[in-house]
Design a protein around this motif. Structure first.
Motif, PDB file in Angstrom:
ATOM      1  N   HIS A 175    -208.428  23.365   4.390  1.00 46.76           N
ATOM      2  CA  HIS A 175    -208.188  24.786   4.122  1.00 46.76           C
ATOM      3  C   HIS A 175    -206.754  24.931   3.632  1.00 46.76           C
ATOM      4  O   HIS A 175    -205.957  23.996   3.755  1.00 46.76           O
ATOM      5  N   CYS A 214    -213.778  25.930   0.827  1.00 47.87           N
ATOM      6  CA  CYS A 214    -214.041  25.170   2.049  1.00 47.87           C
ATOM      7  C   CYS A 214    -215.458  25.394   2.560  1.00 47.87           C
ATOM      8  O   CYS A 214    -215.780  25.003   3.672  1.00 47.87           O
ATOM      9  N   HIS A 218    -215.934  30.656   2.251  1.00 47.01           N
ATOM     10  CA  HIS A 218    -214.510  30.502   1.942  1.00 47.01           C
ATOM     11  C   HIS A 218    -213.860  31.854   1.620  1.00 47.01           C
ATOM     12  O   HIS A 218    -212.766  32.165   2.087  1.00 47.01           O
TER      13      HIS A 218
HETATM   14 CU1  CUA Z   1    -210.969  27.778   4.392  1.00 49.70          CU
HETATM   15 CU2  CUA Z   1    -211.404  28.235   2.123  1.00 49.70          CU
END
Ligand code: CUA
Length: 354
Positions: A175, A214, A218
């Motif tokens: 992230h 992610c 996200h």
């Molecule tokens: Cu955590 Cu994009």
């Protein structure tokens, strides 16, 4: 706009929507910006932006000016003349190649100098910074204050004017921690601790987001930075350190506490217990939060009920399951209980603060 053009709205409604669509991003741009004077980082970015912009204007002026001169100077030479006549003999300055190499190189070196200066000044980590351990999860944030033994997920509460040292890592995938108004990106990578710092010079509520794809949600991995004047921050911290989850004040809250113990306590703590971390965010002080679901919705009783009933409907691939069997009364009780977990007198949900 395509959708609106095809639907059967009356003209005034369409006009209103069009005006709204034009104004909405403007309002958003006002609230989130990497330029400005709210932090040392954005001040450096703004300084570099102005320098690069001035050089860009100079280069555009020289190129467009030169083109304009040539177009006007030779405007009487028609196409035929250009083909048949000898090219005009324009005097060439001596060492033209050298001049055309040295000037751009000089510009690049000047920009490099400014950038290196900014990078160097931002790399100087201030002393006496408040340390916050940031851990990224799919799809939420844990903010741990080691000095105070406090976990306050998804909303980073910091004092105005004091540097904050971020120690960032991830519990699952990569992230990126990014509050655009305050700090540069900090990569959160499993097994690695990356450091960065920022200082907020103005009190208010700032937006933050994950800046690395992610997973499915996200785009819903958001957070807030709540910047408090130093006195208020100190009061908040001292209240937090003495915090005990309150005794249920009503029948409904008591029922909610019971439901929470049965349905939620395997993943969520409601008391600060230093070092202990379950699968989901710590929910002590949940009633003080501005948002729920890591910035997904404003923290209101109605939204909380909708979220508990069907979190994956709001946030695909979220670890929290849906609870379709809870009745409306159960949801009322749970929401009343969770919103009762708060420090009285610390409400930051007033958007006029920012
Ligand atoms: Cu955590 Cu994009």
């Amino acid at each position: 706009m395509y959708t609106f053009a095809r639907c059967s709205l009356k003209q005034p409604s369409r006009t209103l929507i069009a005006v709204g669509m034009v104004l909405w991003p403007t309002g958003l741009a006002h609230r989130i910006s990497i330029l400005g004077s709210d932090s040392p980082f954005t001040r450096e970015v703004e300084r570099l932006f102005v320098v690069v912009l001035l050089f860009s204007i100079l280069i555009v002026a020289v190129v467009i000016g030169g083109m304009g001169y040539v177009i006007l100077r030779f405007r009487h030479h028609g196409r035929k003349a250009m083909v048949e006549e000898q090219a005009p003999d324009i005097p060439t300055p001596a060492h033209l190649e050298t001049i055309l190499t040295v000037i751009p190189l000089g510009i690049v070196l000047i920009l490099f100098g400014f950038t290196a200066q900014s990078l160097y000044s931002y790399a100087q980590r201030p002393a006496n910074a408040l340390v916050v351990n940031v851990t990224g999860y799919q799809f939420w944030w844990n903010f741990n204050y080691p000095e105070y033994g406090l976990d306050y997920p998804n909303e980073l509460v910091v004092p105005q004017g004091q540097a904050v040292q971020i120690e960032g890592t991830s519990a699952d995938v990569m992230h990126v921690f990014w509050p655009p108004d305050l700090a540069a990106n900090i990569n959160l990578i499993p097994g690695i601790t990356n450091r960065g710092w920022f200082r907020a010079d103005r009190a208010g509520i700032y937006y933050g987001l994950c800046n690395q794809i992610c997973g499915s949600s996200h785009a819903w991995m958001l957070f807030r930075v709540v910047v408090l004047p130093p006195d208020e921050f100190n009061a908040f911290i001292s209240e937090v350190r003495n915090y005990q989850a309150p005794q249920p004040a009503t029948q409904s809250i008591a029922q909610g506490a019971q439901l929470f113990a049965q349905q939620c306590a395997a993943c969520h703590l409601v008391q600060q217990t230093s070092g202990q971390q379950l699968a989901g965010p710590n929910l002590s002080l949940f009633g003080n939060r501005i948002t729920l679901g890591a910035g997904r919705l404003p923290n209101t009783p109605e939204n909380l009920k909708r979220w508990i009933a069907n979190a994956p409907g709001f946030k695909p691939e979220v670890r929290m399951p849906a609870f379709p069997r809870l009745s409306n009364a159960d949801l009322d009780a749970l929401s009343a209980y969770m919103l009762s977990l708060k420090l009285p007198g610390f409400s930051y949900s007033d958007p006029s603060q920012r």
